[in-house]
Scaffold this motif. Structure first.
Motif, short mmCIF file in Angstrom:
data_model
loop_
_atom_site.label_atom_id
_atom_site.label_comp_id
_atom_site.label_asym_id
_atom_site.label_seq_id
_atom_site.Cartn_x
_atom_site.Cartn_y
_atom_site.Cartn_z
N VAL A 75 0.85 -1.20 0.00
CA VAL A 75 0.00 0.00 0.00
C VAL A 75 0.88 1.25 0.00
CG1 VAL A 75 -1.71 1.31 1.29
CG2 VAL A 75 -1.89 -1.19 1.15
N LYS A 76 1.93 1.20 0.79
CA LYS A 76 2.85 2.33 0.87
C LYS A 76 3.96 2.27 -0.17
CE LYS A 76 2.20 3.12 5.84
NZ LYS A 76 2.86 3.19 7.17
N ASN A 77 3.97 1.21 -1.00
CA ASN A 77 5.03 1.03 -2.00
C ASN A 77 6.42 1.12 -1.36
OD1 ASN A 77 3.02 0.85 -3.87
ND2 ASN A 77 3.68 2.56 -5.12
N THR A 78 6.59 0.42 -0.28
CA THR A 78 7.83 0.51 0.49
C THR A 78 8.31 -0.87 0.87
OG1 THR A 78 7.16 2.66 1.39
CG2 THR A 78 8.91 1.50 2.54
N VAL A 79 9.62 -1.05 0.80
CA VAL A 79 10.25 -2.28 1.26
C VAL A 79 11.19 -1.93 2.40
CG1 VAL A 79 12.03 -2.12 -0.55
CG2 VAL A 79 11.61 -4.30 0.58
N TYR A 80 11.27 -2.81 3.38
CA TYR A 80 12.04 -2.56 4.59
C TYR A 80 13.10 -3.64 4.77
CZ TYR A 80 7.87 0.23 5.61
OH TYR A 80 6.83 1.12 5.54
N LEU A 81 14.13 -3.29 5.51
CA LEU A 81 15.13 -4.27 5.93
C LEU A 81 15.44 -3.99 7.40
CD1 LEU A 81 16.96 -6.63 5.05
CD2 LEU A 81 18.78 -4.93 4.73
N GLN A 82 14.98 -4.87 8.25
CA GLN A 82 15.29 -4.79 9.68
C GLN A 82 16.58 -5.55 9.92
OE1 GLN A 82 13.64 -3.21 12.38
NE2 GLN A 82 15.53 -3.80 13.43
N MET A 83 17.57 -4.87 10.46
CA MET A 83 18.87 -5.48 10.69
C MET A 83 19.17 -5.47 12.18
SD MET A 83 21.09 -3.94 7.51
CE MET A 83 21.08 -2.26 8.14
N ASN A 84 19.39 -6.65 12.73
CA ASN A 84 19.68 -6.79 14.16
C ASN A 84 21.05 -7.41 14.35
OD1 ASN A 84 17.03 -5.87 14.82
ND2 ASN A 84 16.25 -7.94 14.51
#
Length: 116
Positions: A75-84
């Protein structure tokens, strides 16, 4: 014109976390694209960090070992990368990619530095 704009990079201590975002401007049907994160460290080749197909299938680079998670919001046209649990060897420029058949788009990159 399609643009991919990354954000969220910065300096973090070893063991810390960062969440990268990649916003894709209008111009493509984002939900049908394969989206990925790549990284390139100085003097090294660009390598795949994580990728997500339009059907939700996910792949990770071998070095991730459960530390990173890719996700997308169609919906937001967004991709995320959570890095821990970041390590010094994760220091690199991180790039977002969107691909469908012969069409491929890259962001300008966001720098991640892991250092004490």
């Amino acid at each position: 014109q399609v643009q991919l704009v990354e954000s969220g990079g910065g300096l973090v201590q070893p063991g810390g976390s960062l969440k990268l975002s990649c916003a894709v401007t209008a111009g493509i049907i984002f939900s049908v694209y394969h989206v990925s994160w790549y990284r390139q460290a100085p003097g090294k080749q660009r390598e795949l960090v994580a990728g997500m197909f339009s059907d939700g299938t996910i792949e990770y680079g071998d070095f991730v070992k459960g530390r990173f998670a890719i996700s997308r919001d169609n919906v937001k046209n967004t991709v995320y990368l959570q890095m821990n649990n970041l390590k010094s060897e994760d220091t690199a420029d991180y790039y977002c990619n969107a691909q469908r058949f012969s069409l491929t788009y890259w962001g300008q990159g966001t720098q991640v530095t892991v250092s004490s």
